[in-house]
Design a protein around this motif. Structure first.
Motif, PDB file in Angstrom:
ATOM      1  N   ARG A   1       0.858  -1.199   0.000  1.00 10.63           N
ATOM      2  CA  ARG A   1       0.000   0.000   0.000  1.00 10.63           C
ATOM      3  C   ARG A   1       0.889   1.242   0.000  1.00 10.63           C
ATOM      4  NH1 ARG A   1      -3.730  -3.566   2.591  1.00 10.63           N
ATOM      5  NH2 ARG A   1      -5.673  -3.423   1.394  1.00 10.63           N
ATOM      6  N   PRO A   2       1.243   1.732  -1.208  1.00 12.16           N
ATOM      7  CA  PRO A   2       2.228   2.822  -1.300  1.00 12.16           C
ATOM      8  C   PRO A   2       1.728   4.166  -0.764  1.00 12.16           C
ATOM      9  CG  PRO A   2       2.032   1.611  -3.378  1.00 12.16           C
ATOM     10  CD  PRO A   2       0.893   1.185  -2.520  1.00 12.16           C
ATOM     11  N   TRP A   3       0.421   4.447  -0.852  1.00 11.33           N
ATOM     12  CA  TRP A   3      -0.072   5.771  -0.470  1.00 11.33           C
ATOM     13  C   TRP A   3      -0.407   5.834   1.016  1.00 11.33           C
ATOM     14  CZ3 TRP A   3       0.714   9.253  -4.059  1.00 11.33           C
ATOM     15  CH2 TRP A   3       0.590   8.927  -5.418  1.00 11.33           C
ATOM     16  N   ILE A   4       0.011   6.911   1.676  1.00 14.43           N
ATOM     17  CA  ILE A   4      -0.437   7.215   3.043  1.00 14.43           C
ATOM     18  C   ILE A   4      -1.160   8.555   2.996  1.00 14.43           C
ATOM     19  CG2 ILE A   4       0.227   7.681   5.425  1.00 14.43           C
ATOM     20  CD1 ILE A   4       2.614   5.866   5.085  1.00 14.43           C
ATOM     21  N   ILE A   5      -2.432   8.537   3.421  1.00 19.29           N
ATOM     22  CA  ILE A   5      -3.303   9.710   3.361  1.00 19.29           C
ATOM     23  C   ILE A   5      -3.818   9.990   4.772  1.00 19.29           C
ATOM     24  CG2 ILE A   5      -5.470  10.628   2.420  1.00 19.29           C
ATOM     25  CD1 ILE A   5      -5.050   8.606   0.059  1.00 19.29           C
ATOM     26  N   THR A   6      -3.774  11.257   5.194  1.00 19.55           N
ATOM     27  CA  THR A   6      -4.298  11.613   6.514  1.00 19.55           C
ATOM     28  C   THR A   6      -5.494  12.547   6.381  1.00 19.55           C
ATOM     29  OG1 THR A   6      -2.863  13.553   6.787  1.00 19.55           O
ATOM     30  CG2 THR A   6      -1.997  11.422   7.550  1.00 19.55           C
ATOM     31  N   MET A   7      -6.350  12.546   7.404  1.00 21.94           N
ATOM     32  CA  MET A   7      -7.431  13.526   7.491  1.00 21.94           C
ATOM     33  C   MET A   7      -7.555  14.011   8.927  1.00 21.94           C
ATOM     34  SD  MET A   7     -10.705  10.951   6.939  1.00 21.94           S
ATOM     35  CE  MET A   7     -12.024  11.802   7.798  1.00 21.94           C
TER      36      MET A   7
ATOM     37  N   ILE B   1      -8.068   7.029  -6.438  1.00 19.33           N
ATOM     38  CA  ILE B   1      -6.754   6.415  -6.235  1.00 19.33           C
ATOM     39  C   ILE B   1      -6.620   5.316  -7.282  1.00 19.33           C
ATOM     40  CG2 ILE B   1      -5.208   5.353  -4.549  1.00 19.33           C
ATOM     41  CD1 ILE B   1      -7.193   6.378  -2.364  1.00 19.33           C
ATOM     42  N   LEU B   2      -6.008   5.654  -8.413  1.00 19.17           N
ATOM     43  CA  LEU B   2      -6.001   4.719  -9.529  1.00 19.17           C
ATOM     44  C   LEU B   2      -5.172   3.467  -9.249  1.00 19.17           C
ATOM     45  CD1 LEU B   2      -6.934   7.425 -11.035  1.00 19.17           C
ATOM     46  CD2 LEU B   2      -6.155   6.218 -13.070  1.00 19.17           C
ATOM     47  N   ASN B   3      -3.999   3.668  -8.705  1.00 21.84           N
ATOM     48  CA  ASN B   3      -3.091   2.548  -8.428  1.00 21.84           C
ATOM     49  C   ASN B   3      -2.032   3.037  -7.442  1.00 21.84           C
ATOM     50  OD1 ASN B   3      -1.212   4.045 -10.028  1.00 21.84           O
ATOM     51  ND2 ASN B   3      -2.064   3.096 -11.874  1.00 21.84           N
ATOM     52  N   GLY B   4      -0.963   2.306  -7.319  1.00 21.27           N
ATOM     53  CA  GLY B   4       0.060   2.665  -6.346  1.00 21.27           C
ATOM     54  C   GLY B   4       0.928   3.834  -6.727  1.00 21.27           C
ATOM     55  N   THR B   5       0.772   4.356  -7.954  1.00 22.44           N
ATOM     56  CA  THR B   5       1.633   5.468  -8.392  1.00 22.44           C
ATOM     57  C   THR B   5       0.857   6.712  -8.833  1.00 22.44           C
ATOM     58  OG1 THR B   5       1.694   4.579 -10.661  1.00 22.44           O
ATOM     59  CG2 THR B   5       3.451   3.892  -9.150  1.00 22.44           C
ATOM     60  N   HIS B   6      -0.436   6.585  -9.113  1.00 24.88           N
ATOM     61  CA  HIS B   6      -1.213   7.707  -9.655  1.00 24.88           C
ATOM     62  C   HIS B   6      -2.490   7.948  -8.841  1.00 24.88           C
ATOM     63  CE1 HIS B   6       1.455   6.987 -13.020  1.00 24.88           C
ATOM     64  NE2 HIS B   6       1.027   8.096 -13.606  1.00 24.88           N
TER      65      HIS B   6
END
Length: 438
Positions: free
Chosen positions: A278-284, A402-407
Motif C-alpha cells: 500500500r504505497p499511499w499514506i493519506i491523513t485527514m 486512487i487509480l493505483n500505487g503510483t497515480h
C-alpha cells in the motif's frame, strides 16, 4: 378547590403530557432512522448504525436481490446515549456488523426489529486487496442548514460514483444543539448518502460539547479510540483519521495529545513497512497546519499548534508526517478550498517546475471545508502565500480517485457553478521517486 376546577386542572395536565409539552418522549417508537454505514477495517465487512427512540433488538436483514425476501441475518448491540442537554434526551444507538460479504457485490438491506423496520437501502461491498481503484468524496464543515453540496453528493452517490466518503470534521452545527435535535436532523439529512456508502469521519471543533459525546455515540469508526483517531486500508492506500481537537480542548485531558501522537507514530511506522503493498499514506484531520484565509484561526499563525505542537515544541505533527512520508493531507475548518504546493516547514518542495506534483518532495495539503453550513464561506487574504497553489471561495466538495500505487487524481467540484470542475490535478509518485522521498 371546587370539584369542577379540580377536574379541569387535571384534564389540562393530561392534555399537556399527551402533547409532549412537559418533556414526554417525542419518538416513543422503535422504527429505525438515521441509518448510516461505516467500514470496520475488516475485509468483507460493513457496519450498519441507526437510532431508535425505544429499546429494541438490533438486526439487519440483507440479500443480493432488489425485491423479494432478504435471506441473510446479522445481529448486533444497542447502547443508550443520553445527550448532555437540559432535557437529557435518550437515544438508542444500534450497531450491527455484516461479515463474509462478497467483494464488489451489491447488497440490499433493512435494519430494525419486529418493533419496526427501516426501508430498504443498497450498498456495494468494498473490494479486497490492493489491486483496485477506490473513488471517494471528501469534504468537511457541512451543517444541517445550508448544506449546499449535499444534493449533488446524493445524486453522485445514487449514480455509483463513489466507494466511500471522508467527512473531515464539523457536522450539523452542532449535533448537541437544541438538546441534540439538530444532530438528529443532520443524520436524517445525510442518510441517502451515508446509508449507501461507508461514511468515515474525524472530529472537528463543533463536536466538542460534552467531551465530543454526540460524535462518539453516533458514528462507528474502526479501532478502540471512540472514533477520535483510527486508520484503515482501502485499495493501494492507508488512510489515517485523527483529532486536531486534542490540541485545543485540553480540559478534556492533556494526556490525549501524547497518546494520539504515540499512536500516530506507531501507525505510520507500520504503514511504512507495508509501502510495497500500500504505497499511499493519506491523513485527514480537521484544523489545517497552513491556510491563507483572512481570519485568526490556528492555520494563519506561523507556529500553528497543529503543525508545531503544544508550546511550539511538543507533539507537533508536521515533522512526524514528513518523517514518515505522508503523501496527502486532507483538512477542513476553513470554509473554502485551497490546494498547496508540496510543502515542509514553509518551504515549497515541488517535484519540478513543469510537474510540481510528480515526485513531490513533501506532503500535499488540501483544505476542503466548503460543503456548506450556516457560517457561510471564509474569505482569503488579498495576496496568496507563496506556498498556495489555488484558492476557491465557492461551495463544493472534493473527488479523489486512487487509480493505483503510483497515480492519484483529485478534482474540486463547484456547487456555485452547477458541478463545474474548478480544480483538477494528479499526484504521481513512481516507486523510485517514493524511495527518494523517504
Amino acid at each position: 378547590m371546587s370539584p369542577f376546577f379540580g377536574c379541569w386542572f387535571y384534564y389540562c395536565l393530561l392534555l399537556l403530557f399527551s402533547l409532549g409539552v412537559l418533556g414526554a418522549p417525542e419518538y416513543p417508537r422503535a422504527t429505525p432512522e438515521q441509518v448510516h454505514l461505516s467500514y470496520p477495517d475488516e475485509p468483507g465487512s460493513m457496519t450498519v448504525t441507526w437510532t431508535t427512540w425505544a429499546p429494541a433488538r438490533s438486526e439487519v436483514q440483507f440479500g443480493m436481490h432488489l425485491s423479494g425476501p432478504l435471506p441473510f441475518r446479522a445481529h448486533g448491540t444497542a447502547s443508550t446515549f443520553v445527550d448532555g442537554g437540559i432535557l437529557r434526551r435518550k437515544l438508542y444507538i444500534h450497531r450491527v456488523t455484516l461479515r463474509r460479504l462478497l467483494p464488489g457485490a451489491q447488497y440490499v438491506y433493512r435494519c430494525g426489529s419486529a418493533q419496526g423496520w427501516s426501508r430498504r437501502f443498497r450498498f456495494t461491498a468494498l473490494k479486497r486487496g490492493v489491486h483496485w481503484s477506490p473513488r471517494l468524496a471528501v469534504f468537511g464543515d457541512m451543517g444541517a442548514d445550508n448544506a449546499r453540496a449535499l444534493p449533488r453528493l446524493r445524486r453522485d452517490t445514487q449514480q455509483g460514483m463513489f466507494d466511500a466518503v471522508l467527512h473531515v470534521g464539523d457536522f450539523a452545527y452542532n449535533m448537541d444543539q437544541d438538546n441534540a435535535r439538530v444532530g438528529d436532523r443532520f443524520m436524517r439529512l445525510i442518510e441517502p448518502v451515508a446509508a449507501s456508502l461507508p461514511y468515515m469521519t474525524c472530529p472537528g471543533n463543533h463536536e466538542q460539547r460534552y467531551n465530543f459525546s454526540n460524535y462518539k455515540a453516533r458514528f462507528s469508526m474502526p479501532g478502540d479510540n471512540e472514533g477520535l483517531w483510527y486508520s484503515w486500508d482501502l485499495g493501494p492506500a492507508h488512510i489515517i483519521s485523527f483529532s486536531t481537537e486534542v490540541y485545543f480542548f485540553l480540559h478534556y485531558g492533556r494526556h490525549l495529545v501524547e497518546r494520539q501522537f504515540r499512536w500516530l507514530e506507531n501507525d505510520l511506522q507500520k504503514a511504512n513497512r507495508n509501502r510495497v503493498a500500500r504505497p499511499w499514506i493519506i491523513t485527514m484531520g480537521h484544523r489545517p497546519m497552513y491556510c491563507s484565509n483572512a481570519d485568526l484561526d490556528d492555520c494563519t499563525r506561523h507556529e500553528s499548534r497543529v503543525r508545531k505542537g503544544l508550546q511550539g515544541k511538543l507533539f507537533g505533527l508536521e515533522d512526524l508526517f514528513h518523517k514518515y512520508g505522508v503523501d496527502l493531507e486532507f483538512w477542513a475548518h476553513e470554509h473554502s478550498y485551497e490546494r498547496l504546493w508540496p510543502i515542509y516547514n514553509y518551504q515549497v518542495f515541488n517535484g519540478s517546475l513543469e510537474k510540481p506534483y510528480t515526485n513531490p518532495r513533501g506532503p500535499v495539503h488540501i483544505i476542503t471545508g466548503s460543503a456548506g453550513c450556516e457560517e457561510l464561506l471564509t474569505p482569503f487574504t488579498i495576496k496568496a502565500r507563496p506556498w498556495s497553489a489555488l484558492r476557491v471561495k465557492e461551495y463544493g466538495y472534493t473527488r479523489m480517485h486512487i487509480l493505483n500505487g503510483t497515480h492519484m487524481h483529485l478534482q474540486q467540484v463547484s456547487d456555485d457553478q452547477d458541478g463545474k470542475i474548478v480544480d483538477d490535478f494528479w499526484i504521481v509518485r513512481p516507486l523510485l521517486g517514493r524511495m527518494m522521498y523517504h
